[in-house]
Design an enzyme around this catalytic site. Structure first.
Site, short mmCIF file in Angstrom:
data_model
loop_
_atom_site.label_atom_id
_atom_site.label_comp_id
_atom_site.label_asym_id
_atom_site.label_seq_id
_atom_site.Cartn_x
_atom_site.Cartn_y
_atom_site.Cartn_z
N CYS A 1 0.81 -1.22 0.00
CA CYS A 1 0.00 0.00 0.00
C CYS A 1 0.84 1.28 0.00
O CYS A 1 0.32 2.36 -0.24
CB CYS A 1 -0.95 0.01 1.20
SG CYS A 1 -2.23 -1.26 1.09
N SER A 2 2.14 1.16 0.28
CA SER A 2 3.01 2.34 0.28
C SER A 2 3.71 2.55 -1.06
O SER A 2 4.54 3.44 -1.18
CB SER A 2 4.07 2.21 1.39
OG SER A 2 3.47 2.15 2.66
#
Length: 374
Positions: free
Chosen positions: A156-157
């Protein structure tokens, strides 16, 4: 040294919408089928009966009302419960590339630039459609971009890590501009048969154009600084991979071959990590809470974002200070904070500062401090 800036963003949104009501109806029909098929084992206590989901449960747990998906037919079929996607031939564009291409063209159009102005493409996402060749290189070819391209995966980063990589290269002078593209087909790695997570994800693609501030043809956001951090945890994971077929019973239908998370541990461990990360980033740059006009946070869970917003600003943020889009898009992994930035940044005035932050599996967290110009 050059000043890196965000000059354009783009968002590709699929046409298909699944509302909570539709999702709950399909899930509960699946529960009925499962419990009927396993009635004997349930009666003897060998396995537990599956429980119904509800719209109230979903909204309370996440703040999500709907999600966009590439395919809804398969997801809403209680005998299938996953997207049904067209098998692309080798001479056809991949689905990820097709989505990323749309978002990239929108970002270029916003910046008033063309493919000839771009030196680098980074495809940063939670899951790649294939191991190789890189999806980024395919997007590069479809756009007609010279230079180079590579894939990146920090779950997700991925978007903020990709922005840092691109910004550092622009700053050093090794490139003049880059497209960071985040095509997320989250519906394909979500376990739609799991009540605890069947509502979490949606599909989307985003793109961010980063170039030298001096080359901007309109308003832009100077990238003041970036900060990334990782700390290994297995509490968010997907154990699928190319080694699977080499292991005993490797191709069996195993729950850990889709998205898995220990939600309570994630909530307890990630929130302080992200809050401390942002606080340290702001302190290093001499930016106080009152200096921030806007927070564009990772769109995973409304409660998490509300907590982080309060910790960062020292008070409850106004909706305009911390815009959420997950009620409409759900969790779109790396793309979430970029959707929020793309949709809620044009109203900022010259000199206004904001912070983009994404966080997730790894654990990983990335933040980007920006300042509006023009």
């Amino acid at each position: 040294m050059h000043i890196p800036a965000i000059t354009g963003t783009g968002v590709f949104t699929p046409q298909n919408v699944i509302t909570n009501a539709e999702l709950v109806a399909a899930f509960n029909a699946y529960v009925d089928l499962h419990n009927a098929e396993n009635a004997e084992q349930i009666a003897t206590g060998e396995i537990a009966a599956k429980e119904y989901s509800s719209e109230e449960f979903i909204v309370k747990a996440s703040g999500i009302n709907q999600r966009y998906v590439i395919d809804k037919e398969g997801v809403l079929d209680p005998t299938v419960m996953h997207p049904l996607l067209h098998q692309r031939q080798d001479d056809e564009p991949s689905l990820m590339a097709e989505m990323g291409l749309d978002a990239a063209r929108k970002a270029l159009n916003m910046a008033g630039k063309s493919a000839s102005d771009v030196d680098l493409v980074i495809c940063a996402a939670s899951n790649m459609e294939r191991a190789y060749p890189a999806v980024a290189i395919e997007i590069q070819q479809l756009l007609g971009i010279r230079g180079f391209a590579f894939d990146m995966n920090v779950a997700c980063s991925s978007a903020t890590f990709g922005i840092q990589a691109a910004a550092d290269m622009v700053k050093s002078g090794s490139i003049s501009s880059a497209l960071v593209i985040n095509p997320e087909i989250c519906s394909a790695h979500l376990e739609w048969r799991d009540r605890d997570c069947h509502f979490i994800f949606g599909d989307v693609a985003t793109a961010t154009l980063i170039e030298r501030a001096e080359d901007a043809r309109g308003p832009y956001f100077e990238i003041k600084s970036t900060r990334c951090a990782t700390d290994f945890s297995n509490n968010i994971r997907n154990n699928n991979g190319y080694l699977r077929r080499s292991r005993p019973a490797g191709m069996a239908d195993r729950r850990d071959m889709q998205f898995m998370q220990n939600g309570r541990k994630v909530f307890k461990e990630v929130l302080p990590m992200v809050s401390d990360h942002i606080a340290a980033h702001m302190q290093e740059d001499g930016v106080g809470a009152d200096d921030l006009k806007r927070l564009w946070l990772h769109q995973a869970n409304k409660t998490m974002n509300d907590f982080i917003g309060r910790k960062v600003l020292g008070r409850t943020p106004a909706p305009s200070e911390q815009p959420n889009i997950l009620q409409d898009y759900a969790n779109t992994s790396s793309a979430g904070s970029i959707i929020a930035f793309s949709k809620y940044s044009s109203d900022l005035e010259d000199g206004d500062k904001g912070l983009i932050c994404s966080f997730g599996a790894g654990y990983s967290v990335g933040s980007v401090l920006v300042e509006k110009h023009g």
